[in-house]
Write a protein that holds these residues in place. Sequence first.
Motif, PDB file in Angstrom:
ATOM      1  N   GLY A 175      40.437  36.661  39.707  1.00  0.00           N
ATOM      2  CA  GLY A 175      41.063  36.095  38.476  1.00  0.00           C
ATOM      3  C   GLY A 175      40.045  35.353  37.622  1.00  0.00           C
ATOM      4  N   ARG A 176      40.595  35.124  36.185  1.00  0.00           N
ATOM      5  CA  ARG A 176      39.619  34.548  35.464  1.00  0.00           C
ATOM      6  C   ARG A 176      39.777  33.017  35.428  1.00  0.00           C
ATOM      7  NH1 ARG A 176      38.782  38.360  31.028  1.00  0.00           N
ATOM      8  NH2 ARG A 176      37.650  36.880  29.957  1.00  0.00           N
ATOM      9  N   THR A 177      38.988  32.316  35.537  1.00  0.00           N
ATOM     10  CA  THR A 177      39.341  30.833  35.636  1.00  0.00           C
ATOM     11  C   THR A 177      39.167  29.896  34.291  1.00  0.00           C
ATOM     12  OG1 THR A 177      36.915  30.665  36.194  1.00  0.00           O
ATOM     13  CG2 THR A 177      38.451  30.653  37.957  1.00  0.00           C
ATOM     14  N   ASN A 178      39.832  29.216  34.241  1.00  0.00           N
ATOM     15  CA  ASN A 178      40.142  28.023  33.130  1.00  0.00           C
ATOM     16  C   ASN A 178      38.731  27.313  32.890  1.00  0.00           C
ATOM     17  OD1 ASN A 178      41.202  26.553  31.308  1.00  0.00           O
ATOM     18  ND2 ASN A 178      42.708  25.508  32.299  1.00  0.00           N
ATOM     19  N   MET A 179      38.803  26.961  31.734  1.00  0.00           N
ATOM     20  CA  MET A 179      37.408  26.086  31.426  1.00  0.00           C
ATOM     21  C   MET A 179      37.636  25.581  29.923  1.00  0.00           C
ATOM     22  SD  MET A 179      35.757  29.606  29.306  1.00  0.00           S
ATOM     23  CE  MET A 179      34.527  28.671  28.480  1.00  0.00           C
ATOM     24  N   THR A 180      36.800  24.510  29.629  1.00  0.00           N
ATOM     25  CA  THR A 180      36.640  23.849  28.126  1.00  0.00           C
ATOM     26  C   THR A 180      36.465  24.767  27.292  1.00  0.00           C
ATOM     27  OG1 THR A 180      35.442  22.138  29.270  1.00  0.00           O
ATOM     28  CG2 THR A 180      35.327  22.132  27.166  1.00  0.00           C
ATOM     29  N   GLU A 181      37.432  24.831  26.366  1.00  0.00           N
ATOM     30  CA  GLU A 181      37.328  25.756  25.176  1.00  0.00           C
ATOM     31  C   GLU A 181      35.984  25.823  24.753  1.00  0.00           C
ATOM     32  OE1 GLU A 181      40.219  26.022  21.664  1.00  0.00           O
ATOM     33  OE2 GLU A 181      38.275  24.653  20.979  1.00  0.00           O
ATOM     34  N   PHE A 182      35.497  27.484  24.846  1.00  0.00           N
ATOM     35  CA  PHE A 182      34.083  27.711  24.274  1.00  0.00           C
ATOM     36  C   PHE A 182      32.985  26.878  25.050  1.00  0.00           C
ATOM     37  CE2 PHE A 182      36.939  28.792  20.508  1.00  0.00           C
ATOM     38  CZ  PHE A 182      36.882  30.096  20.711  1.00  0.00           C
ATOM     39  N   ALA A 183      33.422  26.287  26.144  1.00  0.00           N
ATOM     40  CA  ALA A 183      32.300  25.841  27.061  1.00  0.00           C
ATOM     41  C   ALA A 183      31.540  24.680  26.311  1.00  0.00           C
ATOM     42  CB  ALA A 183      31.300  27.011  27.255  1.00  0.00           C
ATOM     43  N   PHE A 184      32.400  23.970  25.382  1.00  0.00           N
ATOM     44  CA  PHE A 184      31.463  22.959  24.948  1.00  0.00           C
ATOM     45  C   PHE A 184      31.906  21.732  25.200  1.00  0.00           C
ATOM     46  CE2 PHE A 184      29.387  22.461  20.220  1.00  0.00           C
ATOM     47  CZ  PHE A 184      28.435  21.771  20.914  1.00  0.00           C
ATOM     48  N   SER A 185      31.963  21.179  26.444  1.00  0.00           N
ATOM     49  CA  SER A 185      32.214  19.907  27.142  1.00  0.00           C
ATOM     50  C   SER A 185      31.869  19.903  28.559  1.00  0.00           C
ATOM     51  CB  SER A 185      33.586  19.234  26.745  1.00  0.00           C
ATOM     52  OG  SER A 185      34.062  18.510  27.768  1.00  0.00           O
ATOM     53  N   GLY A 186      31.395  18.842  29.122  1.00  0.00           N
ATOM     54  CA  GLY A 186      31.437  18.555  30.398  1.00  0.00           C
ATOM     55  C   GLY A 186      32.354  17.913  31.249  1.00  0.00           C
ATOM     56  N   VAL A 187      33.433  17.688  30.576  1.00  0.00           N
ATOM     57  CA  VAL A 187      34.813  16.962  31.439  1.00  0.00           C
ATOM     58  C   VAL A 187      35.689  18.112  31.996  1.00  0.00           C
ATOM     59  CG1 VAL A 187      36.580  15.427  30.784  1.00  0.00           C
ATOM     60  CG2 VAL A 187      34.520  15.068  29.570  1.00  0.00           C
ATOM     61  N   GLY A 188      35.973  18.998  31.288  1.00  0.00           N
ATOM     62  CA  GLY A 188      36.861  20.288  31.936  1.00  0.00           C
ATOM     63  C   GLY A 188      38.342  20.078  31.275  1.00  0.00           C
ATOM     64  N   VAL A 189      38.598  19.179  30.316  1.00  0.00           N
ATOM     65  CA  VAL A 189      39.845  19.237  29.704  1.00  0.00           C
ATOM     66  C   VAL A 189      40.127  20.438  28.984  1.00  0.00           C
ATOM     67  CG1 VAL A 189      41.364  17.774  28.424  1.00  0.00           C
ATOM     68  CG2 VAL A 189      39.833  16.712  29.999  1.00  0.00           C
ATOM     69  N   ASN A 190      41.322  21.064  29.013  1.00  0.00           N
ATOM     70  CA  ASN A 190      41.690  22.274  28.176  1.00  0.00           C
ATOM     71  C   ASN A 190      43.178  21.952  27.754  1.00  0.00           C
ATOM     72  OD1 ASN A 190      42.679  24.628  27.212  1.00  0.00           O
ATOM     73  ND2 ASN A 190      40.942  25.393  27.900  1.00  0.00           N
ATOM     74  N   PRO A 191      43.185  21.827  26.234  1.00  0.00           N
ATOM     75  CA  PRO A 191      44.667  21.305  26.021  1.00  0.00           C
ATOM     76  C   PRO A 191      45.541  22.528  25.769  1.00  0.00           C
ATOM     77  CG  PRO A 191      43.008  21.486  23.886  1.00  0.00           C
ATOM     78  CD  PRO A 191      42.156  21.636  25.311  1.00  0.00           C
ATOM     79  N   HIS A 192      44.976  23.683  25.788  1.00  0.00           N
ATOM     80  CA  HIS A 192      45.761  24.947  25.391  1.00  0.00           C
ATOM     81  C   HIS A 192      46.376  25.410  26.920  1.00  0.00           C
ATOM     82  CE1 HIS A 192      43.870  24.842  21.748  1.00  0.00           C
ATOM     83  NE2 HIS A 192      42.677  25.366  22.345  1.00  0.00           N
ATOM     84  N   TYR A 193      45.716  25.293  27.954  1.00  0.00           N
ATOM     85  CA  TYR A 193      46.036  25.853  29.430  1.00  0.00           C
ATOM     86  C   TYR A 193      46.217  24.904  30.512  1.00  0.00           C
ATOM     87  CZ  TYR A 193      44.564  30.314  26.722  1.00  0.00           C
ATOM     88  OH  TYR A 193      44.625  31.240  25.871  1.00  0.00           O
TER      89      TYR A 193
END
Length: 441
Positions: free
Chosen positions: A109-127
């Motif tokens: 599978g494809r794994t979730n990520m910070t949108e466009f990889a621009f943060s070290g926190v790991g929060v994603n508001p979309h997924y």
Amino acid sequence: MNDLHATRLALLAGQTDAATAMEEAILIAASAACAHAFTRTMFDEARSAAALAPPQSPLSGLAFSAKDLFDIAGQPTPAGSVVLAHSTAARADATAVTRLRQAGGINIGRTNMTEFAFSGVGVNPHYGTPANACDTATPRIPGGSSSGAGVSVATGAVFIGLGSDTGGSIRIPAALNGIVGFKSTARLVPTDGAVPLSTTLDTVCAITRSVRDAVTAHEILAARRVVAGTASLSAYRLAVVKNVFLDDLEPTVAIAFERGLKSLRAAGAYIQEIELPELAELANLNATGGFSAPEAYAWHRLLLERSGAGYDPRVAQRILKGAAMTAYQYIDLVAARRDWITRVERSLAPFDAVLSPTVPITAPTIESVAPGEERDDVFFRINSLLLRNPSIVNMLDGCAISLPCHAKGELPVGLMLWHGALHDDAVLAIALQIERTLQER
């Protein structure tokens, strides 16, 4: 939880088979422990591939995951966004994905990520944001930007989490989830087929369950053999940088790090405390935005014009800062970085590697940094803390590995071993010795 090496030995001994191992992986990947860790799964394809996997291959038909910014043939590459969710499907796999497949690995599978990889926190508001694997009672951040990659490895869903590291995006999730993340020298692994953040700093690399698995993953991704050597820990000269890296440590991190150093010294390691005055220059060096903002803006500027409203506001805010950098400022930054690297490498030349805490804090709660303007100040403070130590190695064009140094029952703490460019084999060799020493204490 067995690592890749132990599982592969069991496969070769006939104690299990790839199909059984794949079913176990899928069961975990589909469980609540991996909620939001994957943005897309390929379970049926993985089952079919596992049934045909040759056990003699380096990965023996075992599961890996791929961060959502890597091209997979026939699929769009959203990179954790919604603005690219329906983009044109990739014609071919990214080189890193191809190399893992050719080694016998199976992508589940494809794994979730910070949108466009621009943060070290790991929060994603979309997924959604996957919860750290270390604490089932309190949802904590997974670290980013390779958030789903870290959780997919830490839960046992996969053996290798393919990701990228621009300022710590492999090592931060590894540290916060209590697993291993190796950032190689950037030039050693091709980045083609991966949505870029910073063409200067991006590194394609992986999260694993052990250092020996990290060696295997790197050998596959870099298409090279690691010469790890057999020297004991006492044969190496190690440094601890006192300034910056040890600032503002959370007590849990400080205690675990000092305990780890004590164990290494007891095992015969030579460890010398030093200062790197060159670190004081980083603020001015990056004052105009560093590399990530302008290089990201160059890639995103037209997409922002068309679909800016669909971006995570915290990500868009950082990318847009890159619009202000002038050409001469960028050229000056390239030259200044080159000079800075030369001087730092000279200071580190007497040592085989450097020891530092990977990050100065343990994983905060997801609630404290969840999307919302009222939490932006906390989010950006946490993000800055998480990126501080690992991003120095990226600026150095170096290599680094994070491995766990906490005790059972404690929140995970990462110990980072690092050096300049092309010291990869020495860092991995020493990390093997350190891992063994810390596990025996």
